[in-house]
Scaffold this active site. Sequence first.
Site, PDB file in Angstrom:
ATOM      1  N   ASP A   1      -2.660   2.100   1.067  1.00 49.62           N
ATOM      2  CA  ASP A   1      -1.306   2.283   0.504  1.00 49.62           C
ATOM      3  C   ASP A   1      -1.436   2.218  -1.026  1.00 49.62           C
ATOM      4  O   ASP A   1      -2.307   1.523  -1.544  1.00 49.62           O
ATOM      5  CB  ASP A   1      -0.436   1.132   1.015  1.00 49.62           C
ATOM      6  CG  ASP A   1       1.049   1.259   0.688  1.00 49.62           C
ATOM      7  OD1 ASP A   1       1.827   1.496   1.633  1.00 49.62           O
ATOM      8  OD2 ASP A   1       1.418   1.074  -0.489  1.00 49.62           O
TER       9      ASP A   1
ATOM     10  N   HIS B   1       3.589  -6.433   2.501  1.00 49.57           N
ATOM     11  CA  HIS B   1       4.087  -7.371   1.478  1.00 49.57           C
ATOM     12  C   HIS B   1       4.748  -8.621   2.049  1.00 49.57           C
ATOM     13  O   HIS B   1       4.986  -9.581   1.311  1.00 49.57           O
ATOM     14  CB  HIS B   1       5.105  -6.692   0.555  1.00 49.57           C
ATOM     15  CG  HIS B   1       4.583  -5.501  -0.178  1.00 49.57           C
ATOM     16  ND1 HIS B   1       3.454  -5.554  -0.967  1.00 49.57           N
ATOM     17  CD2 HIS B   1       5.027  -4.214  -0.249  1.00 49.57           C
ATOM     18  CE1 HIS B   1       3.236  -4.344  -1.492  1.00 49.57           C
ATOM     19  NE2 HIS B   1       4.171  -3.528  -1.064  1.00 49.57           N
TER      20      HIS B   1
ATOM     21  N   ASP C   1       1.760   6.714   0.419  1.00 49.09           N
ATOM     22  CA  ASP C   1       2.331   6.860  -0.913  1.00 49.09           C
ATOM     23  C   ASP C   1       1.254   7.059  -1.978  1.00 49.09           C
ATOM     24  O   ASP C   1       1.555   7.155  -3.168  1.00 49.09           O
ATOM     25  CB  ASP C   1       3.254   5.672  -1.264  1.00 49.09           C
ATOM     26  CG  ASP C   1       2.713   4.341  -0.783  1.00 49.09           C
ATOM     27  OD1 ASP C   1       1.525   4.289  -0.381  1.00 49.09           O
ATOM     28  OD2 ASP C   1       3.454   3.345  -0.820  1.00 49.09           O
TER      29      ASP C   1
ATOM     30  N   HIS D   1       0.335   0.646  -3.012  1.00 45.15           N
ATOM     31  CA  HIS D   1       0.669  -0.700  -3.496  1.00 45.15           C
ATOM     32  C   HIS D   1      -0.375  -1.718  -3.030  1.00 45.15           C
ATOM     33  O   HIS D   1      -1.028  -1.524  -2.003  1.00 45.15           O
ATOM     34  CB  HIS D   1       2.056  -1.108  -2.976  1.00 45.15           C
ATOM     35  CG  HIS D   1       3.166  -0.212  -3.449  1.00 45.15           C
ATOM     36  ND1 HIS D   1       3.683   0.802  -2.673  1.00 45.15           N
ATOM     37  CD2 HIS D   1       3.838  -0.172  -4.632  1.00 45.15           C
ATOM     38  CE1 HIS D   1       4.644   1.438  -3.354  1.00 45.15           C
ATOM     39  NE2 HIS D   1       4.757   0.865  -4.548  1.00 45.15           N
TER      40      HIS D   1
HETATM   41  C1  TV1 Z   1      17.549   1.119  -2.574  1.00 43.57           C
HETATM   42  C2  TV1 Z   1      17.904   2.359  -3.102  1.00 43.57           C
HETATM   43  C3  TV1 Z   1      16.327   0.546  -2.905  1.00 43.57           C
HETATM   44  C4  TV1 Z   1      17.038   3.036  -3.949  1.00 43.57           C
HETATM   45  C5  TV1 Z   1      14.188   0.644  -4.116  1.00 43.57           C
HETATM   46  C6  TV1 Z   1      10.943   1.369  -5.834  1.00 43.57           C
HETATM   47  C7  TV1 Z   1      15.448   1.194  -3.771  1.00 43.57           C
HETATM   48  C8  TV1 Z   1      13.344   1.329  -4.964  1.00 43.57           C
HETATM   49  C9  TV1 Z   1      15.803   2.465  -4.291  1.00 43.57           C
HETATM   50  C10 TV1 Z   1      12.046   0.744  -5.300  1.00 43.57           C
HETATM   51  C11 TV1 Z   1      13.772   2.591  -5.445  1.00 43.57           C
HETATM   52  C12 TV1 Z   1      10.434  -0.709  -5.476  1.00 43.57           C
HETATM   53  C13 TV1 Z   1      10.557  -3.431  -7.057  1.00 43.57           C
HETATM   54  C14 TV1 Z   1      12.492  -4.415  -8.323  1.00 43.57           C
HETATM   55  C15 TV1 Z   1      10.803  -5.591  -8.281  1.00 43.57           C
HETATM   56  C16 TV1 Z   1      11.417  -4.657  -7.313  1.00 43.57           C
HETATM   57  C17 TV1 Z   1       5.859  -0.390   2.895  1.00 43.57           C
HETATM   58  C18 TV1 Z   1      12.380  -6.147 -10.101  1.00 43.57           C
HETATM   59  C19 TV1 Z   1      13.267   4.609  -6.591  1.00 43.57           C
HETATM   60  C20 TV1 Z   1       4.834  -0.831   1.928  1.00 43.57           C
HETATM   61  C21 TV1 Z   1       7.780  -1.530  -2.047  1.00 43.57           C
HETATM   62  C22 TV1 Z   1       8.150  -1.218  -3.480  1.00 43.57           C
HETATM   63  C23 TV1 Z   1       6.614  -0.721  -1.531  1.00 43.57           C
HETATM   64  C24 TV1 Z   1       9.180  -2.197  -3.952  1.00 43.57           C
HETATM   65  C25 TV1 Z   1       6.371  -0.990  -0.063  1.00 43.57           C
HETATM   66  C26 TV1 Z   1       9.633  -1.954  -5.381  1.00 43.57           C
HETATM   67  C27 TV1 Z   1       5.055  -0.451   0.459  1.00 43.57           C
HETATM   68  N1  TV1 Z   1       9.950   0.419  -5.949  1.00 43.57           N
HETATM   69  N2  TV1 Z   1      14.947   3.111  -5.132  1.00 43.57           N
HETATM   70  N3  TV1 Z   1      11.691  -0.546  -5.080  1.00 43.57           N
HETATM   71  N4  TV1 Z   1      11.697  -5.122  -9.350  1.00 43.57           N
HETATM   72  N5  TV1 Z   1      10.429  -3.069  -5.774  1.00 43.57           N
HETATM   73  O1  TV1 Z   1      10.008  -2.808  -7.936  1.00 43.57           O
HETATM   74  O2  TV1 Z   1       3.949  -0.982  -0.229  1.00 43.57           O
HETATM   75  O3  TV1 Z   1       4.971   0.937   0.299  1.00 43.57           O
HETATM   76  O4  TV1 Z   1      12.916   3.267  -6.278  1.00 43.57           O
HETATM   77 ZN    ZN Z   2       3.322   1.325  -0.769  1.00 44.24          ZN
HETATM   78 CA    CA Z   3      -3.295  -0.730  -1.191  1.00 39.90          CA
END
Ligand code: TV1
Ligand code: ZN
Ligand code: CA
Length: 370
Positions: free
Chosen positions: A168, A133, A257, A170
Amino acid sequence: MSTKAAYIYHHTMADVILGPGHPMQPARLAITHELLSASGILDQLLCVEPQPATKAQLQALHDKDYVDFLFRAASPIADKDQKCVYLCMEALFMFPDLYKYYALCAGGTLTAARLLIRGEAKIAINWGGGLHHGKKDWAHGFCFVNDIVLGIIELLKFYDRVLYIDIDVHHGDGVEAAFNNTDRVFTISFHQFGNEFFPRTGRLEDCGEEEGQGFAVNVPLKPGIADEAYRNMFTPIMERVMAVFNPNAVVLQCGTDSIANDRLGSLNLSAKGHAECVAFICNFKLPTMILGGGGYTVQNVARLWFLKTAVATGLDGQLTEKLPANKYYNFFGTGKLNVPSDATVKDQNTAEELELIRSKILARYDSGTG
Ligand code: TV1
Ligand code: ZN
Ligand code: CA
C-alpha cells in the site's frame, strides 16, 4: 490434485458508503467481483462468504471498551466525548452499518487464516481486508479495526513465523506496532514518505525493538517511482528477507494506491508492475494470504485486484489485454486491463538515494542467509 485458491467475498460490504465524497469506496469490491465473474475466473476459485467477526474475536487485538463503543458508535446514542477519545480525526466518518462492515472485514481475514491453517487453500484472498492502520483502542486512516493483526494472531497459533509485506502507498503502522517487539512476525512496508504524507511514520531507521529488533523493515519512497526502480528495491530486499527469516506463512497487503493516478498516493507504478510483486511473492509457494487496503481511483482498483486474483491463483494465462464484457464497461473509460505509468510524472527519487536505502537495509542482514 491441486487445491483451489480461496476467494472471500460478502456482497453486502460493497453497498456501504463511508460518507459523501469519501475516497474509500467499498463499491470497488463489487466491481472487482464483476470482472472475476465476467471472465470466468470466479468459477475456478473456492468462493467463501465470511461470517462477521464476533466481539470476542475482535478482542484478540482490540480493547473491550473500544469494541463496545464501535458496536454502539453508528447509533444516535453514541457519546460525543467517547468519539473524541477513540476516533481522533476519524470522528467525521461515522456511518450506518459501520460495525457490520468492519466485523465482516475482520471476519473475512480470519476466514482466510483458517483456510490456510487447515490446508483447504494455499492462497486465500480477501479484498475486503487490509486495514493496516487500526490500533488496539483507536481508529486511524479509515481503519476502525485491524483485520491484518487479527489474522496474523490466528496464523501464529499454527505457524512459527509469519512474514507481513505491505505494498500500500501508506506505511503499515498498525501492523508494525502490534508486532514491533516480537521475532515471530517480520513486517516490511514500502510507502510514500515525506512532506507530512499520512501517517508520517515508517522511517528507514525504524526496524523493531527488543526481541523484534531487525524484524521490521521500512522502505520510504518519494513521489513518482515507477516499475523498474520499484522492482529494483522490492526484489532484492524481499529475496533477502525470505532467506533470512524463512517464514512459514506470508500475509501480503495489496493496497493499490501505489499505482499511477491514484487519488491519494503519488507513486507511479503500472498495474502490471504492482501485480509482478504479487507474482514474485506467490512464487515462493508458501501459504499466502492476500488482502486489499487502499486504492482510490475505483476503476483502476478493480482492474488491479482482478489482475492480481488471476496472477496469485496462476490463472493469468486466461487474461487478455482487454477487460471482459461486463456490466460496468462504460465506467472503466477504456476497455484496457492495464493501468500504465504516467509518462508525464517525474520520479523524485534519485538512483543514488534508492541505492543507499537498499544497501542500508541489505547490510543489516549481511551475516546470515538462513
Ligand atoms: C471524507 C471526505 C474523508 C473526503 C479523507 C486523505 C476524506 C481524505 C476525504 C483523506 C480525503 C487522508 C489524514 C487528516 C490526518 C488525516 C486503507 C490531520 C482527499 C489503508 C488513510 C489516509 C489511508 C488517511 C488508508 C488520511 C490506507 N488522506 N478526502 N484522509 N490529517 N488522513 O491525512 O492506507 O489506504 O482526501
Ligand atoms: Zn493506503
Ligand atoms: Ca505500505
